[in-house]
Design an enzyme around this catalytic site. Sequence first.
Site, PDB file in Angstrom:
ATOM      1  N   CYS A 123       0.806  -1.223   0.000  1.00 42.79           N
ATOM      2  CA  CYS A 123       0.000   0.000   0.000  1.00 42.79           C
ATOM      3  C   CYS A 123       0.840   1.274   0.000  1.00 42.79           C
ATOM      4  CB  CYS A 123      -0.977   0.000   1.168  1.00 42.79           C
ATOM      5  SG  CYS A 123      -0.220  -0.100   2.803  1.00 42.79           S
ATOM      6  N   CYS A 131      -3.551  -2.543  -1.149  1.00 35.00           N
ATOM      7  CA  CYS A 131      -2.539  -3.531  -0.777  1.00 35.00           C
ATOM      8  C   CYS A 131      -2.364  -4.622  -1.820  1.00 35.00           C
ATOM      9  CB  CYS A 131      -2.907  -4.157   0.571  1.00 35.00           C
ATOM     10  SG  CYS A 131      -3.047  -2.963   1.909  1.00 35.00           S
ATOM     11  N   LYS A 196      -6.206  -8.730  11.389  1.00 28.73           N
ATOM     12  CA  LYS A 196      -6.108  -7.290  11.148  1.00 28.73           C
ATOM     13  C   LYS A 196      -7.481  -6.757  10.763  1.00 28.73           C
ATOM     14  CE  LYS A 196      -3.570  -3.898   8.358  1.00 28.73           C
ATOM     15  NZ  LYS A 196      -2.530  -3.727   7.313  1.00 28.73           N
ATOM     16  N   ARG A 206      -1.691   6.236   8.205  1.00 31.11           N
ATOM     17  CA  ARG A 206      -1.780   6.543   6.776  1.00 31.11           C
ATOM     18  C   ARG A 206      -1.164   7.899   6.476  1.00 31.11           C
ATOM     19  NH1 ARG A 206      -7.849   3.879   6.129  1.00 31.11           N
ATOM     20  NH2 ARG A 206      -7.123   1.747   6.459  1.00 31.11           N
ATOM     21  N   GLU A 234      -9.190 -16.811  10.665  1.00 28.58           N
ATOM     22  CA  GLU A 234      -8.061 -16.175   9.988  1.00 28.58           C
ATOM     23  C   GLU A 234      -6.727 -16.653  10.569  1.00 28.58           C
ATOM     24  OE1 GLU A 234      -7.636 -14.237   7.473  1.00 28.58           O
ATOM     25  OE2 GLU A 234      -9.535 -13.242   7.030  1.00 28.58           O
ATOM     26  N   LYS A 249      -4.293  -6.687  15.394  1.00 31.27           N
ATOM     27  CA  LYS A 249      -4.209  -5.250  15.126  1.00 31.27           C
ATOM     28  C   LYS A 249      -5.600  -4.720  14.807  1.00 31.27           C
ATOM     29  CE  LYS A 249      -1.962  -2.008  11.935  1.00 31.27           C
ATOM     30  NZ  LYS A 249      -1.171  -1.846  10.706  1.00 31.27           N
ATOM     31  N   TYR A 314       4.673   2.621  19.205  1.00 33.09           N
ATOM     32  CA  TYR A 314       5.426   3.858  18.998  1.00 33.09           C
ATOM     33  C   TYR A 314       5.910   4.431  20.324  1.00 33.09           C
ATOM     34  CZ  TYR A 314       3.009   3.244  14.595  1.00 33.09           C
ATOM     35  OH  TYR A 314       2.522   2.699  13.432  1.00 33.09           O
TER      36      TYR A 314
END
Length: 327
Positions: A123, A131, A196, A206, A234, A249, A314
């Site tokens: 992406c 993606c 996700k 983004r 998944e 996520k 982060y």
Amino acid sequence: MQELQFNRHRRLRHSANLRSLVRETHLSVDDLIYPIFVVEGENKRNEVPSMPGVFHLSLDLLVKEIDEVVSLGIKSVILFGVPDHKDELGTQAYHDNGIVQQATRVVKEHYPELVIIADTCLCQYTSHGHCGIVEGGQVLNDPTLDLLAKTAVSQAKAGADIIAPSNMMDGFVAAIRYGLDEAGFGHIPIMSYGVKYSSAFYGPFRDAAHSTPQFGDRKTYQMDPANRLEAIREAESDLQEGADFMIVKPALSYLDIIRDVKNNFNVPVVAYNVSGEYSMVKAAAANGWINEKEIVMEMLTSMKRAGTDLIITYFSKDVARWLAEDK
């Protein structure tokens, strides 16, 4: 008066040392994975507007950042690339001199023992921001798999220790596992973004990765936030295809999913403490509404308590400093 009968739970909370002694969940610097955004050019260290304290870094400044990361005891980083050139097929994602590949070689030259995780997606590299390959306004699943495998192999050749595919195409782990094995990288593990969700919490990322879709959204390949059992399906598919880690996520609004994955599968579970979770805390702290350190430590501890083994965040550098101060 009849003597009351009840339990004395407060006995184990009487002092700080006693509370520490019986604490069930512990957060360690070894749990942290630090995301880094690498850009092309020179002498670039530009703060992401929506993510205070997070920067776009050019290759010439990357080592200084890694010096700090290593000095804090953080043992792993995940690299995201922001290329100058984008096209419909995201060719810079799998170019041997793509920005992530270059960054990986630079870091490995200075810190060969640092664990480098390569985010494996298209992406950031596609002109349309999706993606995968797009035709007729649709994201095509199977043709995209070849490009993802090529990207993973090029990242492994550059020295990445772990491949972390985040695209959510069906069969993406199988394709990447096959590609890595065929190229002689059977020893390289896959950290799958297998669970996700299509989440509003990704907004600031983004901004950081310059990866906003130019049309539509990603709901046809990322998961519906309302679904729980789908996460198990998944994760099970990716593990059958060869995944070695499982990422959930986002993290904060999906602690129940982290616990479900941990209870159902015997693999390391990774929580991604995403950009929106980060930016909300930063904004509230900047306004004096919350104690940033206490909020962050409580958030990340909740992720560990829910069952995660590792946390991509982060806040990694801040948390590493706070943990060192509290020793």
